[in-house]
Design a protein around this motif. Structure first.
Motif, PDB file in Angstrom:
ATOM      1  N   UNK A   7     -70.390  38.524  -0.001  1.00  0.00           N
ATOM      2  CA  UNK A   7     -70.195  37.967   1.338  1.00  0.00           C
ATOM      3  C   UNK A   7     -69.271  38.868   2.124  1.00  0.00           C
ATOM      4  N   UNK A   8     -69.578  39.047   3.387  1.00  0.00           N
ATOM      5  CA  UNK A   8     -68.630  39.676   4.292  1.00  0.00           C
ATOM      6  C   UNK A   8     -67.586  38.613   4.632  1.00  0.00           C
ATOM      7  N   UNK A   9     -66.739  38.814   5.589  1.00  0.00           N
ATOM      8  CA  UNK A   9     -65.762  37.793   5.942  1.00  0.00           C
ATOM      9  C   UNK A   9     -66.464  36.498   6.370  1.00  0.00           C
ATOM     10  N   UNK A  14     -72.606  33.739  10.649  1.00  0.00           N
ATOM     11  CA  UNK A  14     -73.310  34.083   9.416  1.00  0.00           C
ATOM     12  C   UNK A  14     -74.005  32.868   8.791  1.00  0.00           C
ATOM     13  N   UNK A  15     -74.160  31.799   9.534  1.00  0.00           N
ATOM     14  CA  UNK A  15     -74.706  30.554   8.983  1.00  0.00           C
ATOM     15  C   UNK A  15     -76.014  30.740   8.209  1.00  0.00           C
ATOM     16  N   UNK A  16     -76.959  31.587   8.642  1.00  0.00           N
ATOM     17  CA  UNK A  16     -78.194  31.728   7.860  1.00  0.00           C
ATOM     18  C   UNK A  16     -77.955  32.172   6.416  1.00  0.00           C
ATOM     19  N   UNK A  17     -76.949  33.007   6.187  1.00  0.00           N
ATOM     20  CA  UNK A  17     -76.662  33.430   4.815  1.00  0.00           C
ATOM     21  C   UNK A  17     -76.181  32.245   3.976  1.00  0.00           C
ATOM     22  N   UNK A  18     -75.345  31.390   4.573  1.00  0.00           N
ATOM     23  CA  UNK A  18     -74.848  30.232   3.831  1.00  0.00           C
ATOM     24  C   UNK A  18     -75.970  29.229   3.581  1.00  0.00           C
ATOM     25  N   UNK A  19     -76.884  29.096   4.537  1.00  0.00           N
ATOM     26  CA  UNK A  19     -78.035  28.214   4.334  1.00  0.00           C
ATOM     27  C   UNK A  19     -78.943  28.774   3.242  1.00  0.00           C
ATOM     28  N   UNK A  39     -64.155  39.251   1.215  1.00  0.00           N
ATOM     29  CA  UNK A  39     -62.884  39.955   1.283  1.00  0.00           C
ATOM     30  C   UNK A  39     -62.589  40.294   2.725  1.00  0.00           C
ATOM     31  N   UNK A  40     -62.076  41.483   2.971  1.00  0.00           N
ATOM     32  CA  UNK A  40     -61.857  41.942   4.330  1.00  0.00           C
ATOM     33  C   UNK A  40     -63.185  42.398   4.919  1.00  0.00           C
ATOM     34  N   UNK A  41     -63.315  42.445   6.250  1.00  0.00           N
ATOM     35  CA  UNK A  41     -64.571  42.906   6.849  1.00  0.00           C
ATOM     36  C   UNK A  41     -64.998  44.264   6.308  1.00  0.00           C
ATOM     37  N   UNK A  42     -66.213  44.326   5.785  1.00  0.00           N
ATOM     38  CA  UNK A  42     -66.711  45.577   5.230  1.00  0.00           C
ATOM     39  C   UNK A  42     -66.117  45.955   3.895  1.00  0.00           C
ATOM     40  N   UNK A  43     -65.380  45.027   3.263  1.00  0.00           N
ATOM     41  CA  UNK A  43     -64.661  45.364   2.046  1.00  0.00           C
ATOM     42  C   UNK A  43     -65.536  45.705   0.859  1.00  0.00           C
ATOM     43  N   UNK A  44     -66.800  45.286   0.870  1.00  0.00           N
ATOM     44  CA  UNK A  44     -67.690  45.542  -0.266  1.00  0.00           C
ATOM     45  C   UNK A  44     -68.513  46.810  -0.117  1.00  0.00           C
TER      46      UNK A  44
END
Length: 316
Positions: A7-9, A14-19, A39-44
């Motif tokens: 997950x990004x921040x 980002x609701x579609x990803x959670x759905x 994590x932090x934005x772009x952390x992955x």
């Protein structure tokens, strides 16, 4: 098939990803997903490039930056699956401002504007809008009318100030924020909605992000998660914003229900979520142009270099 997706921040847009996660559409396509914590934005991104994580999600901005700043190799980043296809940010004005319905972007030339400091894309896209409207953003900066070092909560506080805490300059006239700040401000009458960035038109904001090596290693699983995304997009069209809000609300326990439902409804009406998984070419080009003209990248990666579309993805 098993894949890991970071997950990004955490953000409402980002609701579609959670759905997708809550409804487990991936399982129906034969994919077991390990959803990694934000994590932090772009952390992955680094983990994706070296193969420790299969994919993440985030802005094509990061893919464009990767192609601009690092040699092409197997770790080079690639986008797939259009999810947030329009800009989810807004401009809020002071609640005591006169005639907010008469606001034009050109008016910002004479106002004190706070810009998003947490990530770069919102400002670069807004800068392009302002320049298109005839505003000299460098002149605004030179005149001290651009405030670039405040978080979004701090911007909301500054929007209420007549003078700044250091006493040297006035508080903000306009803040650049996302949901739920907008819905909360409108409900509490602490701000007025001046500009919806989604009205600009297609600007690809969020996709899945993998690597070229990842496409080879996990291409079948990436294609399957893209099919799951297509199913989710169809579900969103059929079910509407209230059901999307109901399914995703548990991911946001600290957001009041009224504000959360209003946020999802506003994003739904603004059309920020893609109806098909194929990444919008006009939306990608608009983003690349904004980042290039704003100096964030020196060279523009092409659509073919940065995007991978899987055949057979359904349209909602």
């Amino acid at each position: 098939m098993k894949i890991s997706i970071a997950e990004n921040f955490r953000a409402i847009f980002y609701a579609p990803f959670y759905a997708l996660r809550a409804l487990d559409f991936a399982a129906g396509e034969g994919v077991e997903v390990e959803w990694l914590a934000p994590g932090s934005p772009g952390g992955a991104i680094d983990d994706v490039k070296c193969g420790r994580t299969d994919a993440t999600w985030g802005g094509p901005m990061r893919v464009l930056k990767d192609h601009d700043s690092t040699p092409a190799d197997g770790g080079s980043l690639v986008c797939f699956g259009d999810v947030v296809t329009r800009d989810p940010f807004f401009l809020l004005g002071r609640s005591d401002a006169a005639n907010p319905t008469q606001f034009r972007l050109a008016d910002l030339a004479q106002l004190r504007l706070g810009t998003v400091s947490e990530v770069p894309t919102p400002w670069h896209c807004l800068r392009a809008d302002l320049e298109d409207a005839g505003v000299d953003t460098e002149a605004m900066r030179a005149a001290g009318r651009l405030v670039t070092d405040l978080s979004m909560p701090q911007q909301m506080q500054a929007l209420q100030l007549k003078v700044s805490k250091d006493g040297k300059a006035g508080g903000l006239d306009v803040a650049q924020v996302l949901e739920p700040f907008v819905s909360a401000a409108l409900a509490d009458n602490t701000g007025r909605l001046l500009y919806t960035a989604a009205s600009r038109g297609p600007t690809v904001y969020t996709t899945f992000i993998g690597s070229r090596d990842g496409l080879v290693r996990q291409g079948e699983a990436f294609a399957a998660i893209t099919r799951a995304l297509a199913r989710l997009q169809h579900w969103m069209v059929e079910q509407g914003p209230d059901e999307l809000a109901r399914v995703t609300a548990p991911f946001f326990p600290d957001v009041p229900a009224a504000h959360f439902y209003a946020s999802i409804g506003r994003y739904y009406r603004d059309g920020i979520w893609a109806h098909e998984t194929t990444v919008s070419r006009p939306g990608f080009e608009r983003l690349a142009q904004s980042l290039h003209e704003g100096g964030f990248i020196k060279t523009r990666g092409t659509y073919a270099e940065c995007i991978h579309n899987f055949d057979g993805a359904a349209r909602a």
